[in-house]
Design an enzyme around this catalytic site. Structure first.
Site, PDB file in Angstrom:
ATOM      1  N   GLU A 140      37.221 -12.124  -9.547  1.00  0.00           N
ATOM      2  CA  GLU A 140      37.775 -13.318 -10.206  1.00  0.00           C
ATOM      3  C   GLU A 140      38.336 -14.310  -9.198  1.00  0.00           C
ATOM      4  OE1 GLU A 140      39.269 -12.032 -14.573  1.00  0.00           O
ATOM      5  OE2 GLU A 140      40.000 -10.749 -12.952  1.00  0.00           O
ATOM      6  N   GLU A 161      36.783  -3.802 -16.047  1.00  0.00           N
ATOM      7  CA  GLU A 161      37.957  -3.691 -16.915  1.00  0.00           C
ATOM      8  C   GLU A 161      37.680  -3.026 -18.258  1.00  0.00           C
ATOM      9  OE1 GLU A 161      38.899  -7.004 -14.012  1.00  0.00           O
ATOM     10  OE2 GLU A 161      37.152  -6.299 -15.117  1.00  0.00           O
TER      11      GLU A 161
END
Length: 701
Positions: A140, A161
């Site tokens: 990210e 995740e």
């Protein structure tokens, strides 16, 4: 109070033992007169075995570094690179498990957004130079930058995740689908995590459009800086297609169907991720990031994440330090391996040993045709690996040369490790080892791949029973990482240490198991599925029984598992367990009929229940509801788990959970068996107590 001051106040003192990843800034003069780049190196002060992660202190440190850069007027661009071999692997999971309130959880999400988004809002271009592993928040960070380069040698890039029960919460669900389109983004955000947490490599990331340029590892940073200079000079233009104009709905709905098939609603994270990806098409950056903050806050305070973190810790830590394993210094070297048998399992084992140990492997069987077929299967698999680009041409020749066959066990004379993969019959296995013992050295380890028979009984009658050990793999051998290492009554420490050393070389996660019927995984699965088939025998419709446990999100239904294992094998194991524990293990009359009829399972080729099987299973006058079947199976699991712990089959509940996660594909979001039974109250109801302490693998009360 500003946002950043609010985060500092709320998170003050949290995660005091955080290993802080520092943002080390140095100026680099770019070539071609492109100006000065402020290059940030992410480094936690350790080597690549301890990757860069971000907790509150690391995020605040990066924010301070960006403050210093933003205050300067002489910076033409900002770059971000990782320490050698590692870019960054995201949030500090140890800190995530310590979050106590939703307010704290929300602040962590908001702090990550506040800091990372600055990389795309500095007023000058930013470049992420992905030189090593980039996962979760690490990827990210790169997505927030204006441009990205990647090394072709990067072994792992992922957004894992959803595998743990979270969503990419620092911009991933908003930035990635707008960059590469919803279909590719869903693959990285949802499909790969739900497929045993699959990773992609640097080259894959470039081909998907995640990275704008790719360079070789040897001069990666130098070439990346040259490329950045050409971008700044206007010599290189990066064109990215717009994805927000297309209709995302069909892609989202197709993915939702896939998630339903895999999880059947059992874990909320992938569904929240899909909602966020759908939102990315129309939401502003502020709206999208705020929605990620809300999702992260909800999921951080959920039991599924805590169970996922518990499971992750088992796989990353406990699996690497097996409880009860003897001193590794006692292990003997293994320079040659023998495999008794040349069937499918034996061939899989031969290839695994040859690839991982890189030593000669000899298969034996009763006739030349079987032997040729077994060796041929290994060679064909080697060719397939080469066709997929997994091994080089030199490795092809080497592996084929290592795996050979022999009609006599004399070929084992200089072997240090012999494993049998013959028919699951005590007499057959004892005969095989008696023959092998005549030709091998007294120190040669004799390993059995039995799934349910007693190691002690297999070794009985040998001159050296101390060198017999259980070495139970799970099918498919190349995929499932669990290895149950079983100590018989006579097995000595040197044999056991050698078995664990070999298991580690094979890249398997080994668990020490006592010599007890069916060990861990097969014992629990047999008890579990036995209750389901018993319910059908009593009159419960097949569909009701087979889908009664869908709410757990297991990798497959009980009767799908039966189809995979094969009814004959399932019946044999059930009979073995019934003989050992007749009051708890059911032998289904209908399963026996299925085997007698030669049926592969209850489902036909069209994945519908075979009408003949349905008729075969009809009968019984005590049907159960789906809830009744589910509770019956779970109560049986709780009882069997407690009995296994009382018997000392493994050292602790964590080993049972590790076995079920790695050997049976039990989902991470359940944490294995014991956390789920604790959270639902079934363990206390059945056994009178929890398996784990309160707050372990669940939100603290």
């Amino acid at each position: 109070m500003s946002d950043i001051e609010n985060y500092r106040s709320l998170l003050a003192g949290k995660n005091a033992d955080e290993v802080v990843t520092k943002a080390l800034v140095r100026d680099v003069e770019l070539p071609y007169g492109a100006g000065t780049m402020a290059l940030i190196t992410l480094d936690n002060g350790f080597d690549h075995t301890k990757p860069n992660t971000f907790g509150p202190h690391g995020l605040l440190g990066l924010d301070e570094a960006l403050d210093g850069i933003a205050a300067r007027s002489d910076v033409a661009a900002v770059g971000v690179v990782g320490k050698p071999f590692v870019f960054a692997v995201g949030a500090d999971l140890k800190g995530a498990a310590a979050v106590a309130t939703r307010e704290e959880a929300h602040a962590i999400g908001a702090l990550g957004h506040h800091v990372f988004r600055r990389l795309g809002e500095l007023g000058v271009p930013s470049f992420a130079f992905v030189n090593g592993a980039a996962m979760g928040g690490g990827l990210e960070i790169a997505l927030h930058c204006t441009y990205r380069t990647v090394s072709s040698g990067v072994p792992a890039i992922a957004l894992p995740e959803c595998f743990l029960g979270l969503v990419p919460g620092w911009g991933g669900t908003q930035l990635l689908p707008r960059l590469i389109g919803p279909e590719k983004a869903i693959k990285l955000i949802i499909e790969n995590p739900l497929s045993q947490n699959r990773m992609i490599k640097g080259r894959d990331a470039y081909e998907l459009g995640v990275a704008d340029a790719m360079f070789e590892p040897a001069d990666f940073l130098e070439e990346s800086l040259r490329w950045a200079a050409r971008v700044l000079q206007g010599e290189v233009t990066v064109d990215r297609p717009a994805h927000t104009d297309a209709d995302w709905t069909p892609v989202i709905e197709q993915a939702r169907t896939l998630v339903d098939l895999k999880l059947r609603g059992a874990s909320p994270a992938p569904y929240r991720a899909l909602d966020l990806i759908a939102l990315a098409r129309t939401a502003s950056r502020d709206e999208g990031f705020a929605a990620e903050d809300e999702a992260l806050a909800d999921l951080l305070m959920g039991d599924e994440l805590r169970a996922g973190l518990y499971a992750f810790d088992l796989v990353q830590r406990r699996a690497k330090r097996p409880a009860g394993a003897p001193d590794k210094a006692l292990a003997r070297p293994v320079t040659k391996v023998g495999v008794v048998g040349a069937g499918l399992m034996a061939s899989q084992l031969a290839l695994l040993f040859a690839r991982r140990l890189e030593v000669p492997v000899v298969l034996t069987d009763l006739d030349q045709e079987r032997l040729d077929k077994g060796v041929g299967h290994v060679h064909a698999e080697v060719d397939r690996l080469h066709a997929k680009g997994r091994i080089s041409a030199d490795q092809v020749n080497r592996l084929k040369g290592l795996v050979t066959g022999s009609l006599t066990k004399d070929a084992f004379a200089d072997a240090d490790f012999v494993i049998e993969a013959v028919f699951e019959d005590l007499g057959v296995k004892r005969k095989v080892f008696a023959e092998v013992e005549e030709v091998v050295a007294p120190t040669c380890v004799l390993a059995t791949n039995t799934s349910s028979l007693s190691i002690t009984e297999i070794a009985a009658g040998l001159r050296h029973p101390e060198r017999v050990v259980g070495f139970h793999f799970f099918n498919p051998v190349a995929v499932l990482p669990l290895l149950e290492i079983v100590r018989g009554a006579a097995t000595d420490d040197a044999t056991l240490a050698t078995a664990f050393a070999v298991g580690k070389s094979l890249k398997k996660s080994s668990v020490l198991v006592k010599d007890a019927p069916a060990f861990v995984v097969n014992r629990l699965l047999t008890r579990f599925t036995g209750e389901v088939t018993a319910a059908v025998d009593e009159g419960t419709p097949l569909e009701v029984a087979d889908h009664a446990l869908d709410s757990l999100g297991l990798p497959m239904t009980p009767f799908t598992l039966l189809q995979l294992v094969g009814p004959a094998v399932a019946l044999h194991v059930a009979e073995t367990m019934h003989a050992a524990f007749p009051d708890r293990f059911h032998v289904s009359e209908n399963l026996a009929k299925l085997v007698a009829a030669g049926k592969p399972g209850v489902y036909g080729a069209d994945f519908q229940i075979d009408p003949e099987v349905r008729a075969m299973f009809e009968g019984g006058d005590r049907p159960s509801t789906a809830d009744e079947v589910r509770l019956r199976a779970l109560r049986a699991l709780a009882e069997e788990t407690r009995l296994m712990l009382d018997e000392g089959v493994v050292a602790a509940p964590q080993d049972i959970d590790l076995c079920m996660i790695l050997g049976a594909g039990w989902p991470f979001h359940t944490g294995g068996i014991t956390p789920y039974l604790d959270r639902t109250g079934i363990s206390a109801e059945v056994t009178g107590s929890r398996f784990l302490e309160p707050g372990v693998a669940s939100v603290p009360a």
